[in-house]
Structures are given as C-alpha cells and as structure tokens.
Design an enzyme around this catalytic site. Sequence first.
Site, mmCIF file in Angstrom:
data_model
loop_
_atom_site.group_PDB
_atom_site.id
_atom_site.type_symbol
_atom_site.label_atom_id
_atom_site.label_comp_id
_atom_site.label_asym_id
_atom_site.label_seq_id
_atom_site.Cartn_x
_atom_site.Cartn_y
_atom_site.Cartn_z
ATOM 1 N N ASP A 342 10.627 0.606 -10.324
ATOM 2 C CA ASP A 342 10.594 -0.531 -9.420
ATOM 3 C C ASP A 342 10.636 -1.831 -10.232
ATOM 4 O OD1 ASP A 342 9.936 -1.812 -6.749
ATOM 5 O OD2 ASP A 342 8.168 -2.421 -7.900
ATOM 6 N N GLU A 378 15.589 -0.273 -11.023
ATOM 7 C CA GLU A 378 15.913 -1.276 -10.007
ATOM 8 C C GLU A 378 16.149 -2.569 -10.786
ATOM 9 O OE1 GLU A 378 14.109 -2.740 -5.763
ATOM 10 O OE2 GLU A 378 12.743 -2.749 -7.475
#
Length: 695
Positions: A342, A378
């Site tokens: 993330d 990401e």
Amino acid sequence: MTRYGSIEAGKPTELGATYTGEGVNFAVFSATASQVFVCLFDEDGHETRVALPERTGDIWHGAIPGLTPGAAYALRADGPYRPNEGLRFNVNKLLLDPYAKRLTDHLTWHDAVLGYTPGGAEADLSFDPRDSAPYMPRCIVENPRPIGPPSSARAMEETLIYEAHVKGLTALHPEVDQRGGFLGIASDPVIDHLAKLGVTAIELLPVQAFLNDRFLVKKGLVNYWGYQTLGFFAPDPRYLSHGALWEVQHMVSRLHAAGIEVILDVVYNHTGEGSEAGPTLSFRGLDNPSYYRLMPGDPRRYINDTGTGNTINIDHPMVLRMILDSLRYWVEMMGVDGFRFDLGATLGRTQSGFDPGAAFFDAVRQDPVLARVKLIAEPWDIGPGGYQLGAFPHPFSEWNDAYRDGIRRFWRGDDGMVAPLADRLTGSAGTFDHRGRAATSSVNFVTAHDGFTLADWVSYNARHNEANGEGNRDGHGENFSDNMGAEGPSDDPEIRAKRLQRRRNMMATLLLSQGTPMILAGDEIGNSQAGNNNAYAQDNATGWVEWAGAEPLFLRFSRRLIEIRENHPILRQKRFLHSRERPDDGLADLFWWRPDGEPMGPPDWQSARHILCAELRMASDTPSYAAREDAMYLIFNRGPATKVALPPVAEQRHWRLLLDTSQADGGPRDASAQHLLPVPDSAVMALVLEERLDG
C-alpha cells in the site's frame, strides 16, 4: 497471578516475545526510553510489571523462566515527555509489542488511550496520567511453527490475481459454515469457485491487526478495509474464528493445494496511531522519533505523505529491520507467496524524494527469502511527486491505474482514446519497458476495492457514499463511468442489455491485454455496492459479495475468457511487442490495422475513430525454448457495426473466431472467419491463426 522465577538477562538477538523451552525471552527496541517494562496479565486481568534488566545497544531485553505460550502481556516505556522535541513517553499507557504474533482483541476507545488530555489546539502538549490498560488488547506469547516454504513460484506471465476481502468474500456465502474469517476462505465452496474460475492467486486486503478509527466507531461504523495497521506480525483478531494462528496456515495450505497463491496487501507506510492528536498504542510510546518521520524543525508534528496523519520512518535501520522481519515471518511461518505494498511510493522516499534505489527496495531485493516472492507496489502517495508509476525497480510489479482509466474512457466513448488503448493492450510499454522490466510489471485492472465494482461502473455516473457519513464527499470524484441512461438499477431491458455488453467488453479487454490481470472479487458474478465507490467503512451487505444474486451466465463468460488467456501464450508474454521484425520469419510481432485492411498511419491515431484492430505474434526476441503460437487478431469496436478486413493468410491456414462479446456466452468456439468479418456494434472479437483441419 502465577509466580515465575526472577527475571534473567535474556538475549537481544530475536525481537519480541520468544518461547525458549525454559521460559520466554523479551527483547524490545527503543533508542530514547529510560526504561522498558514487560507487563504480564493473569486471567483476572491483574498486571505484574517487570522491568527489562538489560540494554544492549538500543535493545532492552530480559527472560522470564517458566513463562509459556498463551501468556498475555504488553509493554510500557518510561522516558521524557517533551512533545516539542518529538518525545512522547507516558508510562501510564499500555503498549502493544511491535513484534507480537497475536492480539486478543481490538481496543475500546476511551480518552485514556491518548497520551495527553484532550481539549484545545495545544492539547497534545499536556500529559495524561490515566492508565490505558482497561481499554487495550493484550499480546499473546506464541510459539509458531513454519508450515513449509510457499508453493512453487508461478511466473508472473502465468499469474491471474483475484483481489478479495477476507470477510467480504464469505460473509454472505450460503454454503460456507465459518463465514467472515480465514477458515471461510479455506472452505470447499470458496476454493472450488476460485479454481473453476481459473485464477492463480488471491490478493487479500490487509489481514495484519488494524485499528477501528475513533471517528468511525462514533458513527457506528468500523474500519472494514483494514488500512490502519497496528501489528505487523499479528493477524487481525476479527478473522480468527478460534483465536489461533493455525487458521491462517490452514487457509494458505488449502489454497496452495488448489494451485492458488496467496498475496497479502500490507501497510508499512503508516500506522493507526495517526497524527499528534492520535492515541498512544505502541510505536509512539516506545520511541516516537525512531518509528515516525517528524517535521524538520518542528518534531512535535508528523510528516504526512500518506494522508493518514503519520509516515513510518523506514530510513531507520531498526524500523527497516522490523518491516523485513515481518515480511519474512509471513513468508516462512505462514507460507504466503507475495505482497502488495500500500502506498508503495512512501517506501521509496528519501530526503531528496522518491528513489528506486532506496534502502527498502535494495534490502528486499537482496534478501534471500523475499527476493523469491511476488512483490507488487501501489505506485503513489500524497507526498511531493507522489505519483511514481513505472519508476519501481525490478522485480516489483505495479498497480496500473492508468490502465484502468484508459480502458474505462475508451469504452465510455471518449474521443482520442484509441492510442491510449493500444498502449494499455501491449503492457503499457511507454511506462514499463526500461531497465529490463517485463510487460508483466503492469498489474492491469479495471476495478479494485477502491472504486466502483464492474456492475456499478455501468450503472452509476456519480458516487453514492452517503452511508459513509461524510456528506458524499469521500471517494473518487471522477470514475469515467457510464450509467447507460439511468442512474442505478433499471428494469429497462435495453439499458440492462447495454450494461451487460459493456461489462463483457471490459472483462474481455482486461484478459486480452499484455500484463498481469487482476479481477475484483464479485465482478465475475455481477456484485454491486449500490454505487458506493469507497466502501472502506461498510462492514455490511454493501461491502460484502452478494452470492445470492450471482449471474451464472456472466460467470461462465468470465471463466471462458480466463481459459482463452490460459490457452494462448501470445496473450501473456513477458517481452514487449514493438512491431519489430522477427528473425525467424521476417514478420513484425505487432501490426495495427484499419478496418479496411490498411495499416494504421499517423493520421489514423489522431482521428476520432472508435475501433482498434491488432495482429499479435510472439515478440521478436522470444527465445526458441518459450511457448509459441502463430498469431492472434483482436478487434475492439466502441462504435457502430462494421466490417473488418482480416489479414490474408496462406492457403492451408485460416482465422478461427474465438470470442465475440456481443454474444452472452462469448460466441462460437470454433468458427472459421471469412476475410471480411462482420463486427457487431460495441463488441470485442478475438481470432487465432491456425492450420486448417479440413484439408
């Protein structure tokens, strides 16, 4: 409480609580504390506080003879409380061990978990003397045993990812007994569905222990997605039906037995403690300036490149060690096959900005355990220059949101999207073809947990996030969606038919593109979130996959697409296609054609056309030992029905029609196509070049 022998020196080598066979060794990092305590709790909740007697460098340690797995414990740390200097020690606050392998529960929100007394803009400078122990979960001493190495590593070109939420995938499944947790994922109905669909990896939203934000709890909501991590080693208690680590291992083993890898979405860019106004739960109370990046010149404040209030200080060697230890733990002990990071751009941030050679990337790439698992980033955060798509080093792959937006805009009918579509179909080479990276570096998706589902993308022009309690201001404002003439559900048969056709086109485009495809759980059965494009707090029917409304015909269509991709190596190449001549036959590996059979020229790319025809072969630099096939012809028609002139072929060869998305089941499986092929309006067609079997 049971009495144990007096504390001994212990060892600093292994951080956390480690069962030795004779007792438990505790080792805790803190460079700025004056004392660290282990707090043991009996079944009645009574606390015994034990000071760790030794400090080796910045590691505090001690061993308690006779203590066994199952013991409940936590930490406290004493030291200066000088927030303006970045020091926020408060010995009255019970702290979670950053290396805890299991937690008993979630915290109960109360002002006592704050290190300060709330009230006013300068509140965080105050000191709160209340004991937070009554409101805090406990850590549990564990003695985990590895389940063995991960399953045989599947190459990225053989990978098809299915993104899912542990609870959301099973909460409404009528055939699953233990719904909502790891055991639900391990159940026969779920594994059978995944195996028959044809996916090769399941990517789970965060499963490491996380925080339910206070502002959500006050609204009667919870943090459903889990992007507020508090424990990087412990599975979140809500997913453990029996409160045992074997549940995670059982899930992984069952998936491996079905040939499905497990990828975890992990959050190492921030923690759930938030800004200076947040609670003191672990890292802040142990060593605030080491664990977090503080503002230069104003260490009372936190650097907030993540948008969550704080940013983990991954430049600190002990913090980097913790993250690497955590990753290795999930691989070696739990058997997982990879990670999706993330806000991965945060992990590559240095004082001079994003650096693909940052310490974290180099450490992971040289690690003998982590270098052999799948790594997906990401590629953004909200910091300066936060968008870094294509900038990560090999072997990291990246979530490609530019793919998502380009495909959505083409099928919505935006002008000028033929050239972007061509780039997306060929692995986004302009973004990823450098430094030896593969076409599979692009993780392609048209939907993900963050945004509309596929069914909602064709049903809503605007987000409908009112249930989140934020005035419908949260979530993506631009979804490049098209409701086909009605907002929300419709009984109009024409609108329903158009929506279904558009969904088939989107799924087909995804699975016919070079790169690594990712499907959102539920898209294959028509799952809807009623227009909510930010269901992060919706631990209810909105966020859960609705199995009762499954669309069997679309499921069969999705299975067929995946089967086509699996059977045709042209669709899953690691090498990029650049229209280069192939040495074995002198043909280019990629042709772009106009419908009239003429090559695309510069004016064609600039026009407002809405059809793209591509002839694909194996890449020019494909080695002789790689799987091969002759050619495929792909047609993406966003406009009216037309006819497409297929490239001429030798007498004993023909173009066989594989796919026609204007048909509910994808059309004929074995139809020989004529030179002038009728193409329906708003459809995708795929053909393969083969030898004639009729002589």
